[in-house]
Design an enzyme around this catalytic site. Structure first.
Site, short mmCIF file in Angstrom:
data_model
loop_
_atom_site.label_atom_id
_atom_site.label_comp_id
_atom_site.label_asym_id
_atom_site.label_seq_id
_atom_site.Cartn_x
_atom_site.Cartn_y
_atom_site.Cartn_z
N CYS A 16 28.24 71.94 77.00
CA CYS A 16 28.19 72.09 78.45
C CYS A 16 26.74 72.16 78.91
O CYS A 16 25.80 72.21 78.11
CB CYS A 16 28.93 73.35 78.90
SG CYS A 16 28.18 74.89 78.29
N ASP A 61 0.99 45.84 91.15
CA ASP A 61 2.05 46.55 91.87
C ASP A 61 2.29 47.94 91.31
O ASP A 61 2.97 48.75 91.96
CB ASP A 61 3.37 45.76 91.79
CG ASP A 61 3.33 44.48 92.61
OD1 ASP A 61 2.70 44.50 93.68
OD2 ASP A 61 3.89 43.47 92.16
N ASP A 120 6.54 43.42 90.44
CA ASP A 120 6.49 43.08 89.01
C ASP A 120 5.10 43.01 88.43
O ASP A 120 4.92 43.07 87.22
CB ASP A 120 7.19 41.74 88.77
CG ASP A 120 6.29 40.57 89.14
OD1 ASP A 120 5.71 40.59 90.25
OD2 ASP A 120 6.16 39.64 88.33
N CYS A 131 24.74 75.12 77.60
CA CYS A 131 24.18 74.96 76.25
C CYS A 131 22.86 74.19 76.31
O CYS A 131 21.89 74.53 75.62
CB CYS A 131 25.17 74.21 75.36
SG CYS A 131 26.78 75.00 75.17
N ASP A 147 7.49 42.91 96.71
CA ASP A 147 6.39 42.00 96.39
C ASP A 147 6.98 40.59 96.38
O ASP A 147 8.19 40.42 96.18
CB ASP A 147 5.81 42.35 95.02
CG ASP A 147 4.80 41.32 94.54
OD1 ASP A 147 3.86 41.02 95.31
OD2 ASP A 147 4.98 40.80 93.43
#
Length: 730
Positions: free
Chosen positions: A30, A626, A622, A33, A438
């Site tokens: 869970c 950028d 890309d 944990c 872009d």
């Protein structure tokens, strides 16, 4: 005698003075944990990162190199109540399969016992309202005990083991109140049966376990299905490759023994083990993993191939660009792992709530018992009410509310061609109201095409292609692809920043800038007819030719942008390209807002200005330039063809030549965020309604078990809706 433990083989050097190890952890069930392990390891000063992936029970730990023995980390996890060992995919999968089978066996035992105990309970319920003799009622109660006690002892092991491990470390998790509630219900039932009481709660205890096991098994199944995607990727990795050890001799070697620049042979029917470029041969390649296109593509000299793709027909000779961990397939696997172990703010909220819930549950149950006694109730009735409160307030639904949605949507996005690189990317994409693209390589396809090849004599194109093979420039690569030549011109020399030149038959050939080839006039005339193209000139003695080169728009760019606008999202283009080229693309795509000639600082400034206006900006780009803008945006996305720097800065990566994954990410993220909120409302609303009813004594342990388990299953069923979104207009 102490046994030395050497885990150095499993330690990776990440550079910058940081070491990394992946550990498999048993007993993690869970969010509580996960938080316990992460907080416990993060408390070690030398540890810089501790992250648990609940999907495959993997613990990733990073620390300052040379400051820790990995065995200390294993010992620390053991001190927290969990068993850890180096993560090995095959061993982890076998362990997971065995755990799944064990859960299924427990569920089978619990379900069988529940049906039988409920059948025995029906005569008791009806008999209490009529004339059943006490001896008959006791007989049915003892039969129920005979079925329920051993069934609970076996079927409750997943919860009892986890609870005992937590208590041994003087802490609590969500399995502690479950275990206490079941044990108290059984203990109270035995006492009631011994004293010939009308009511016993064997049915409540075994029904509670049955519903909880259904929920836990469904949760594990969902995680396994999502993790199977990563397993399928791992299955695509070839372990060996056929390497040229000399121009005429080949040898099959492990992929780890192959380096960039080596030559490998790829036969028909084999799966490529490396990323590289075809040097010789022709074939058809199934690269649907990379492009999303199910049709086979032609591979010839100059074609890029990737690890995991399948060679269909011919034999290929490939120059290696990357092998082993450096391939695109490995990068995709890493991104998927990031998606499955990422932590969003909603997950963090649910984690904190779940961590507080366990002690609150116990305190609430205790106060309920004491309150009823103070109001004059006997201890028997007060304890029964306390058991109902303990069961009904278990925070299982809250613990499942967010992780189940996150797991399911990560798998759904991958199947749609989107990889998450950040745990909270889904939530940030869901809030986006502006998308900034872009142009070059993002709205357009990454590779350049020669658009006037038919207007150039075939022999000229052939010679230009041979010369282009001697250059690494992407424009030259476009000329080489258009010519379909495979043999470079011997003796060709590349002049940096200008082009490439060579001599054949006493004639000088040049390919490059118009000024380098003496073709400025022809180039300017061609540019005047189409401002979006780029030009590369070719000189053959006194003859001059100019190739028009451009990147084609992605095939679905216009449709995708139109769909984004219809969803109320503003779209802009920010590009470093020339104004005429950007304007041409913007008009073709129906984007009214665009800017050209921008450097990285300009893009960042514009994005920051949008953010100051209260906009939630997604940047899709890309190029290397950028990367700063991607990092500046509220959320970012890059195509798989992007530079590594851009991919590292992006929160999401999309596969293929289409732009549709951008729209898909928005749609799935919006739905996922809605489901996360719905699950939190369901979990919190359930407790807000159920707890007062239980405290007031209107819920028996049986009703409490059904209500609590039902809320968990309801949350999981609601999470399953994240697997798909409705197409637009439906």
């Amino acid at each position: 005698m102490a046994v030395a433990r050497d885990f150095s083989h499993y330690v990776k050097d990440l550079g910058s003075g940081v070491s990394h190890i992946d550990l498999a952890v048993e007993g993690v069930s869970c969010a509580g944990c996960m938080m316990k392990i992460e907080r416990g390891l993060s408390a070690i000063p030398e540890v810089t990162l501790a992250r648990v992936n609940l999907t495959d029970r993997r613990l990733a730990v990073e620390w300052k190199r040379g400051t820790l023995d990995p065995a200390q980390l294993v010992d620390r996890v053991a001190a927290l109540g969990y068993k850890a060992y180096p993560f090995e995919p095959v061993r982890a999968e076998l362990t997971e399969v065995e755990q799944s089978r064990f859960l299924l066996r427990c569920l089978g035992v619990a379900a069988f016992a529940t049906m039988n105990v409920m059948m025995l309970s029906i005569p008791v319920w009806s008999g209490n309202a009529t004339d059943m003799l006490p001896e008959q009622r006791d007989f049915f109660h003892w039969l129920s005990a005979l079925i329920a006690l051993p069934a609970v002892a076996y079927a409750g092991q997943p919860f009892f083991r986890s609870a005992l491990a937590a208590l041994r470390t003087r802490s609590v998790n969500m399995d502690v109140p479950i275990s206490i509630g079941v044990v108290l219900a059984l203990g109270m039932s035995v006492v009631e049966t011994i004293h010939h009481a009308e009511h016993a709660y064997f049915d409540a205890a075994i029904m509670l376990l049955t519903f909880l096991l259904v929920g836990r098994y469904l949760d594990q199944s969902m995680r396994r299905r999502t993790r199977a995607v990563a397993g399928n990727l791992a299955a695509l990795k070839a372990e060996t490759a056929t390497k040229f050890v000399s121009p005429t001799e080949i040898s099959e070697v492990p992929v780890a023994a192959i380096a960039a620049g080596d030559m490998v042979l790829l036969r028909p029917g084999e799966r490529c083990a490396v990323d590289g470029t075809v040097v010789d041969g022709r074939s058809d390649i199934d690269q649907s993993l990379i492009t999303g296109e199910t049709r086979h593509v032609a591979a010839e000299a100059g074609t890029a191939v990737y690890a995991g793709t399948m060679n269909i027909s011919g034999t290929l000779r490939i120059r290696v660009g990357a092998a082993a961990e450096g391939t695109l397939l490995s990068e995709i696997s890493r991104l998927l792992e990031n998606a499955l172990q990422g932590r969003s703010r909603y997950v963090q909220l649910a984690d904190r709530a779940s961590r507080l819930y366990a002690p609150v549950v116990h305190v609430t149950a205790l106060l309920t018992v004491l309150g009823w006694v103070a109001l004059g109730a006997n201890w028997h009735d007060a304890i029964v009410t306390g058991i109902a409160v303990l069961i009904i307030t278990c925070p299982c639904a809250l613990g499942l509310a967010i992780p189940t949605v996150q797991t399911i949507v990560a798998g759904a996005l991958f199947r749609a061609g989107v990889l998450l690189n950040s745990g909270d990317a889904v939530e940030r994409v869901a809030e986006v109201d502006t998308v900034v693209f872009d142009k070059t390589g993002t709205l357009t396809l990454p590779e350049l095409d020669v658009v006037n090849a038919d207007a150039v004599p075939a022999d000229v194109l052939k010679t230009a292609g041979r010369l282009a093979l001697a250059s690494h420039h992407p424009v030259a690569a476009a000329v080489a692809r258009a010519s379909k030549e495979t043999s470079p011109l011997e003796g060709a020399v590349e002049e940096p920043g200008q082009g490439v030149r060579g001599i054949a038959g006493g004639v000088e050939f040049r390919l490059g800038k118009p000024s380098f080839c003496g073709a400025d006039l022809i180039a300017n005339e061609l540019l005047a007819t189409d401002p979006e193209i780029s030009v590369v000139a070719f000189a053959k003695g006194n003859e001059r030719f100019v190739f028009a080169v451009r990147q084609q728009l992605r095939p679905d760019a216009a449709a995708t942008i139109g769909a984004l606008i219809r969803r109320g999202i503003a779209v802009e283009i920010l590009s470093g390209d020339r104004a005429p080229a950007v304007q041409h693309a913007a008009m073709a795509l129906g984007v009214p807002a665009w800017r050209a000639g921008l450097d990285p600082a300009d893009k960042i400034a514009h994005i920051e200005a949008l953010k100051k206006q209260g906009r939630k900006v997604m940047m899709v780009g890309d190029g290397m330039n950028d990367a700063p803008a991607l990092a500046s945006a509220s959320v970012s996305m890059s195509p798989v063809s992007a530079t590594h720097l851009s991919q590292a800065a992006a929160d999401m990566i999309f596969l293929g030549n289409n732009l549709a994954p951008v729209l898909t990410a928005v749609d799935f993220s919006r739905k996922a965020l809605r489901l996360m909120r719905e699950n939190l409302v369901l979990a919190i609303g359930y407790n807000a309604l159920a707890v007062p009813i239980a405290i007031a004594g209107y819920a028996t342990p049986l009703i409490a078990a059904a209500a609590m388990s039902g809320s968990s299953i309801l949350v999981m069923l609601n999470s399953l809706r994240a697997r798909r979104v409705k197409p637009e207009g439906k």
